[in-house]
Scaffold this motif. Structure first.
Motif, PDB file in Angstrom:
ATOM      1  N   CYS A   1       0.003 -41.379 -40.308  1.00  0.00           N
ATOM      2  CA  CYS A   1       0.224 -39.621 -40.320  1.00  0.00           C
ATOM      3  C   CYS A   1       1.309 -39.282 -38.794  1.00  0.00           C
ATOM      4  N   VAL A   2       2.149 -38.502 -38.923  1.00  0.00           N
ATOM      5  CA  VAL A   2       3.294 -37.458 -37.986  1.00  0.00           C
ATOM      6  C   VAL A   2       2.643 -36.293 -38.108  1.00  0.00           C
ATOM      7  N   VAL A   3       2.380 -35.620 -37.676  1.00  0.00           N
ATOM      8  CA  VAL A   3       2.644 -33.866 -37.418  1.00  0.00           C
ATOM      9  C   VAL A   3       2.832 -33.159 -37.221  1.00  0.00           C
ATOM     10  N   VAL A   4       3.729 -32.542 -36.932  1.00  0.00           N
ATOM     11  CA  VAL A   4       4.380 -31.237 -36.053  1.00  0.00           C
ATOM     12  C   VAL A   4       4.142 -30.038 -36.817  1.00  0.00           C
ATOM     13  N   ALA A   5       3.979 -28.567 -35.972  1.00  0.00           N
ATOM     14  CA  ALA A   5       3.177 -28.063 -36.181  1.00  0.00           C
ATOM     15  C   ALA A   5       4.035 -26.583 -35.162  1.00  0.00           C
ATOM     16  N   LEU A   6       3.973 -25.621 -35.959  1.00  0.00           N
ATOM     17  CA  LEU A   6       4.341 -23.744 -35.043  1.00  0.00           C
ATOM     18  C   LEU A   6       3.435 -23.357 -35.354  1.00  0.00           C
ATOM     19  N   VAL A   7       2.202 -23.082 -34.163  1.00  0.00           N
ATOM     20  CA  VAL A   7       1.443 -22.312 -34.690  1.00  0.00           C
ATOM     21  C   VAL A   7       1.212 -21.092 -33.833  1.00  0.00           C
ATOM     22  N   TYR A   8       1.189 -19.941 -35.109  1.00  0.00           N
ATOM     23  CA  TYR A   8       1.292 -18.738 -34.365  1.00  0.00           C
ATOM     24  C   TYR A   8      -0.497 -17.645 -34.036  1.00  0.00           C
ATOM     25  N   LEU A   9      -0.510 -16.864 -32.911  1.00  0.00           N
ATOM     26  CA  LEU A   9      -1.531 -16.278 -32.391  1.00  0.00           C
ATOM     27  C   LEU A   9      -1.322 -14.706 -32.099  1.00  0.00           C
ATOM     28  N   PHE A  10      -2.271 -14.546 -32.630  1.00  0.00           N
ATOM     29  CA  PHE A  10      -2.706 -13.071 -32.748  1.00  0.00           C
ATOM     30  C   PHE A  10      -3.083 -12.417 -31.443  1.00  0.00           C
TER      31      PHE A  10
ATOM     32  N   ILE B   1      -2.565 -43.876 -36.611  1.00  0.00           N
ATOM     33  CA  ILE B   1      -2.598 -44.704 -37.613  1.00  0.00           C
ATOM     34  C   ILE B   1      -4.362 -45.421 -37.412  1.00  0.00           C
ATOM     35  N   GLY B   2      -4.094 -45.554 -38.972  1.00  0.00           N
ATOM     36  CA  GLY B   2      -5.893 -45.370 -39.309  1.00  0.00           C
ATOM     37  C   GLY B   2      -5.779 -46.674 -40.286  1.00  0.00           C
ATOM     38  N   ARG B   3      -6.986 -47.301 -41.081  1.00  0.00           N
ATOM     39  CA  ARG B   3      -7.213 -48.870 -41.621  1.00  0.00           C
ATOM     40  C   ARG B   3      -8.272 -47.775 -43.130  1.00  0.00           C
ATOM     41  N   VAL B   4      -8.873 -46.300 -42.767  1.00  0.00           N
ATOM     42  CA  VAL B   4      -9.431 -46.340 -43.618  1.00  0.00           C
ATOM     43  C   VAL B   4      -8.812 -45.148 -45.172  1.00  0.00           C
ATOM     44  N   SER B   5      -7.929 -44.409 -44.264  1.00  0.00           N
ATOM     45  CA  SER B   5      -7.268 -43.076 -45.475  1.00  0.00           C
ATOM     46  C   SER B   5      -6.466 -42.748 -45.269  1.00  0.00           C
ATOM     47  N   LYS B   6      -5.352 -42.110 -45.869  1.00  0.00           N
ATOM     48  CA  LYS B   6      -4.466 -41.128 -45.551  1.00  0.00           C
ATOM     49  C   LYS B   6      -5.107 -40.078 -44.694  1.00  0.00           C
ATOM     50  N   LEU B   7      -6.057 -39.230 -45.967  1.00  0.00           N
ATOM     51  CA  LEU B   7      -6.759 -38.774 -44.935  1.00  0.00           C
ATOM     52  C   LEU B   7      -7.861 -38.429 -43.528  1.00  0.00           C
ATOM     53  N   ASN B   8      -7.537 -39.226 -43.098  1.00  0.00           N
ATOM     54  CA  ASN B   8      -8.594 -40.298 -42.364  1.00  0.00           C
ATOM     55  C   ASN B   8      -7.191 -39.638 -41.156  1.00  0.00           C
ATOM     56  N   ALA B   9      -5.747 -40.465 -41.939  1.00  0.00           N
ATOM     57  CA  ALA B   9      -4.580 -40.688 -40.132  1.00  0.00           C
ATOM     58  C   ALA B   9      -4.306 -39.616 -40.093  1.00  0.00           C
ATOM     59  N   PHE B  10      -4.502 -38.737 -41.244  1.00  0.00           N
ATOM     60  CA  PHE B  10      -4.191 -36.749 -41.150  1.00  0.00           C
ATOM     61  C   PHE B  10      -5.293 -36.418 -40.280  1.00  0.00           C
ATOM     62  N   ASP B  11      -6.612 -36.878 -40.227  1.00  0.00           N
ATOM     63  CA  ASP B  11      -7.116 -35.936 -39.339  1.00  0.00           C
ATOM     64  C   ASP B  11      -6.863 -35.924 -38.181  1.00  0.00           C
ATOM     65  N   LEU B  12      -7.082 -37.680 -37.722  1.00  0.00           N
ATOM     66  CA  LEU B  12      -6.527 -38.033 -36.290  1.00  0.00           C
ATOM     67  C   LEU B  12      -5.557 -37.097 -36.098  1.00  0.00           C
ATOM     68  N   ALA B  13      -4.629 -37.214 -36.565  1.00  0.00           N
ATOM     69  CA  ALA B  13      -2.839 -37.012 -36.220  1.00  0.00           C
ATOM     70  C   ALA B  13      -3.073 -35.160 -35.812  1.00  0.00           C
ATOM     71  N   LEU B  14      -3.950 -34.568 -36.445  1.00  0.00           N
ATOM     72  CA  LEU B  14      -4.447 -33.034 -36.435  1.00  0.00           C
ATOM     73  C   LEU B  14      -5.405 -32.846 -35.095  1.00  0.00           C
ATOM     74  N   LYS B  15      -6.066 -33.878 -34.584  1.00  0.00           N
ATOM     75  CA  LYS B  15      -6.537 -34.238 -33.027  1.00  0.00           C
ATOM     76  C   LYS B  15      -5.241 -34.508 -32.194  1.00  0.00           C
ATOM     77  N   ASN B  16      -4.975 -35.405 -32.106  1.00  0.00           N
ATOM     78  CA  ASN B  16      -3.941 -35.495 -31.384  1.00  0.00           C
ATOM     79  C   ASN B  16      -3.474 -34.237 -31.198  1.00  0.00           C
ATOM     80  N   ALA B  17      -2.891 -33.566 -31.701  1.00  0.00           N
ATOM     81  CA  ALA B  17      -2.576 -32.452 -31.860  1.00  0.00           C
ATOM     82  C   ALA B  17      -3.099 -31.436 -31.280  1.00  0.00           C
ATOM     83  N   GLY B  18      -4.385 -31.311 -30.998  1.00  0.00           N
ATOM     84  CA  GLY B  18      -4.847 -30.732 -30.644  1.00  0.00           C
ATOM     85  C   GLY B  18      -5.546 -29.644 -31.356  1.00  0.00           C
TER      86      GLY B  18
END
Length: 152
Positions: free
Chosen positions: A143-152, A14-31
């Motif tokens: 913002c909520v994010v779920v990702a299936l991340v591929y490794l090579f 959750i953020g106050r500034v923008s949806k982009l900042n909320a997205f960035d923080l959700a990605l951070k929380n997802a690692g």
């Protein structure tokens, strides 16, 4: 380029500034905030094994199946379902996202992954789910994010 492994991760913010900042923080929380993410479609290649989440070097070009939802208030969810064909050595991934609760997201994921399997004439085994849900307060961005991340 065929991935050898994958992991599934998720985050919400959750953020106050923008949806982009909320997205960035959700990605951070997802690692995965320090990756250059490339969205890919929904096929897990043969011999690609699920593994535990791991740190990815900063700036890496990172291929992922991504489900993401944002909103200004109310409940939002994003999720993926993944499973492998019983008779074959590959898997499929379905995404669902939007203004909905976890139960609705799960229902949509069930429908989508089964339709994908039917289209390919396969039966799935060991279908798994990852869903992130967030109740966004009024006057905030979520913002909520779920990702299936591929490794090579």
């Amino acid at each position: 380029m065929i991935p050898k492994a994958f992991f599934v991760t998720g985050g919400k913010a959750i953020g106050r500034v923008s949806k982009l900042n909320a997205f960035d923080l959700a990605l951070k929380n997802a690692g995965i905030a320090n990756c250059n993410l490339v969205k890919v479609s929904s096929i897990i290649p043969p011999n690609c094994k699920e593994t535990a989440p791991r740190e990815i070097p900063v700036g890496s070009i990172t291929y992922a199946v991504i489900s993401e939802a944002d909103g200004r208030d109310g409940v939002i969810s994003a999720g993926i379902a993944w499973g492998f064909a019983k008779e074959k050595d590959y898997g499929i991934v379905a995404e669902a996202y939007g203004s909905m609760n976890e139960a609705a997201a799960r229902r949509i994921l069930d429908e989508r992954i089964q339709e994908m399997a039917n289209t390919r004439g396969i039966k799935l085994c060991n279908v798994k789910y990852r869903i992130e849900t967030l109740d966004v307060p009024e006057d905030h961005y979520g913002c909520v994010v779920v990702a299936l991340v591929y490794l090579f």
